[in-house]
Write a protein that holds these residues in place. Structure first.
Motif, PDB file in Angstrom:
ATOM      1  N   ALA A  82      -8.656  31.565  26.019  1.00  0.00           N
ATOM      2  CA  ALA A  82      -9.023  32.950  25.726  1.00  0.00           C
ATOM      3  C   ALA A  82     -10.537  33.122  25.693  1.00  0.00           C
ATOM      4  O   ALA A  82     -11.076  34.120  26.225  1.00  0.00           O
ATOM      5  CB  ALA A  82      -8.403  33.370  24.395  1.00  0.00           C
ATOM      6  N   ALA A  83     -11.251  32.171  25.080  1.00  0.00           N
ATOM      7  CA  ALA A  83     -12.708  32.259  25.013  1.00  0.00           C
ATOM      8  C   ALA A  83     -13.330  32.156  26.401  1.00  0.00           C
ATOM      9  O   ALA A  83     -14.285  32.884  26.725  1.00  0.00           O
ATOM     10  CB  ALA A  83     -13.252  31.159  24.103  1.00  0.00           C
ATOM     11  N   ALA A  84     -12.792  31.260  27.244  1.00  0.00           N
ATOM     12  CA  ALA A  84     -13.333  31.091  28.601  1.00  0.00           C
ATOM     13  C   ALA A  84     -13.067  32.321  29.455  1.00  0.00           C
ATOM     14  O   ALA A  84     -13.949  32.791  30.191  1.00  0.00           O
ATOM     15  CB  ALA A  84     -12.725  29.849  29.248  1.00  0.00           C
ATOM     16  N   LYS A  85     -11.844  32.882  29.393  1.00  0.00           N
ATOM     17  CA  LYS A  85     -11.510  34.059  30.194  1.00  0.00           C
ATOM     18  C   LYS A  85     -12.361  35.257  29.790  1.00  0.00           C
ATOM     19  O   LYS A  85     -12.758  36.077  30.638  1.00  0.00           O
ATOM     20  CB  LYS A  85     -10.028  34.391  30.037  1.00  0.00           C
ATOM     21  CG  LYS A  85      -9.085  33.416  30.736  1.00  0.00           C
ATOM     22  CD  LYS A  85      -7.639  33.794  30.521  1.00  0.00           C
ATOM     23  CE  LYS A  85      -6.689  32.774  31.135  1.00  0.00           C
ATOM     24  NZ  LYS A  85      -6.778  32.769  32.622  1.00  0.00           N
ATOM     25  N   ALA A  86     -12.672  35.368  28.500  1.00  0.00           N
ATOM     26  CA  ALA A  86     -13.506  36.471  28.037  1.00  0.00           C
ATOM     27  C   ALA A  86     -14.922  36.386  28.608  1.00  0.00           C
ATOM     28  O   ALA A  86     -15.598  37.408  28.753  1.00  0.00           O
ATOM     29  CB  ALA A  86     -13.553  36.483  26.506  1.00  0.00           C
ATOM     30  N   GLU A  87     -15.366  35.190  28.956  1.00  0.00           N
ATOM     31  CA  GLU A  87     -16.734  34.999  29.445  1.00  0.00           C
ATOM     32  C   GLU A  87     -16.836  34.996  30.963  1.00  0.00           C
ATOM     33  O   GLU A  87     -17.720  35.629  31.536  1.00  0.00           O
ATOM     34  CB  GLU A  87     -17.293  33.684  28.888  1.00  0.00           C
ATOM     35  CG  GLU A  87     -17.663  33.737  27.437  1.00  0.00           C
ATOM     36  CD  GLU A  87     -18.786  34.715  27.160  1.00  0.00           C
ATOM     37  OE1 GLU A  87     -19.813  34.663  27.857  1.00  0.00           O
ATOM     38  OE2 GLU A  87     -18.624  35.553  26.263  1.00  0.00           O
TER      39      GLU A  87
END
Length: 360
Positions: free
Chosen positions: A28-33
């Motif tokens: 989730a953190a990677a996709k948000a970035e």
């Protein structure tokens, strides 16, 4: 080869309980970035639980996930080295699987890297939740002692949680030593490195994989890998004992001349034990450095890969992976019965791109 914008490298040992939550939060953190332009590299360091099976299940449903199974337990620092060696992102986030380091800080760390034009953003622990007073005290003492004795300045209260540029990682991968203290090695390479204060959370599940014995081993690797001051301890102690011996000789001479000299068993044994203890300590310290030289002289690969699932694009430069050492075997036509001899004088030396070729 497409190089993703981000690689997230996670060494894992007996983390079966944490892996599903780790995968969800990190993804989730990677996709948000960066959207889908990332890879999540999980390294199974010879786990004894179901970590590898869970990694394979997650990889089958996630095209961004790369799972690497090492041939045995190599230890946290070498497992992390394997992941860093095989990842291929433009930016690389190092994080542990226990979720004590929140992956949601990725965006803030990337913003700091861009604003400061830094090659390394290293996370500095302000607080450490869920840890005993003994561990906090010993960790604080270790970092401060390390700062005093090492030749390379290593940031205080800093673990392996950090964001690195590809340039910094390539420089790091040029360091081939076996006894690895990665946070010290990253500090040694230089470039622009900036701190990122954060509050460390409590472990999500399971027990710590770094008991006191492993912490002491890591501390010793740090001391001997980044400083020669323990060796100079011998000369300092020698000078101190020489001065003490001179004072003792003066005391003995005065006692002899005054006729009050009494043979003291206690004082004699004290001197013998003191000298013996110092000599054994110095010999042990020299032996530790000689042992490191012996290990380095063997030039063994730092890690061995057993299995891989997912799209690995990196090459094993510091370790061994069978796919990177593939050998193509062909037969020279003149050795085949009934086939005319080859007229190509270079047939025995021709090689194919990306692999070694042996002709018979």
């Amino acid at each position: 080869m497409h190089r993703p914008k981000l690689s997230i490298v996670v060494p894992c040992y007996n983390e079966a309980l944490s892996l599903p939550q780790l995968h969800a939060r990190v993804s989730a953190a990677a996709k948000a970035e960066v959207g889908d332009d990332y890879e999540l590299v999980l390294i199974n360091d010879g786990s004894k639980d179901d970590s590898w099976q869970i990694m394979r299940q997650l990889s089958s449903s996630d095209p961004q996930l790369v799972a690497i199974n090492l041939s045995r337990n190599h230890g946290h620092q070498l497992a992390l080295t394997a992941g860093l060696d095989l990842c291929c992102g433009e930016q690389i986030l190092i994080i542990d699987a226990d979720l004590q380091d929140p992956p949601e800080l990725l965006g803030a760390m990337r913003n700091v890297m861009a604003a400061e034009e830094a090659d390394v953003v290293y996370a500095v622990r302000r607080t450490r939740e869920g840890e005993t007073f003994f561990k906090k005290a010993t960790a604080a003492a270790f970092y401060r002692l390390l700062d005093r004795v090492t030749d390379t300045p290593i940031p205080l209260d800093t673990g392996d949680f950090r964001l690195m540029s590809r340039r910094a990682l390539d420089a790091f991968l040029s360091l081939p030593e076996q006894a690895r203290f990665i946070r010290g090695m990253v500090a040694w390479i230089g470039f622009r490195q900036v701190p990122f204060p954060y509050d460390r959370a409590e472990r999500f599940a399971g027990e710590t994989n770094y008991p006191l014995s492993k912490m002491l081993r890591l501390a010793f690797d740090a001391m001997t890998g980044f400083s020669t001051k323990p060796l100079t301890f011998a000369s300092h102690v020698g000078l101190a004992l020489t001065g003490a011996s001179g004072l003792l000789l003066i005391y003995i001479a005065i006692g002899f001349l005054s006729g009050s000299a009494v043979a003291g068993w206690t004082s004699t044994m004290f001197v013998v034990v003191l000298l013996g203890a110092v000599q054994m300590f110095v010999l042990g310290m020299i032996g530790e450095y000689l042992g490191r030289l012996y290990v380095e002289s063997k030039r063994r690969p730092l890690y061995l890969v057993s299995d891989v699932t997912g799209p690995v694009q990196g090459k094993a430069t510091l370790g061994y992976r069978a796919e990177d050492r593939a050998v193509e075997i062909s037969v020279r036509p003149e050795l085949v019965e009934g086939h005319p001899a080859s007229s190509d004088p270079l047939a025995e030396t021709r090689t194919s791109t990306g692999s070694a070729r042996t002709e018979i």
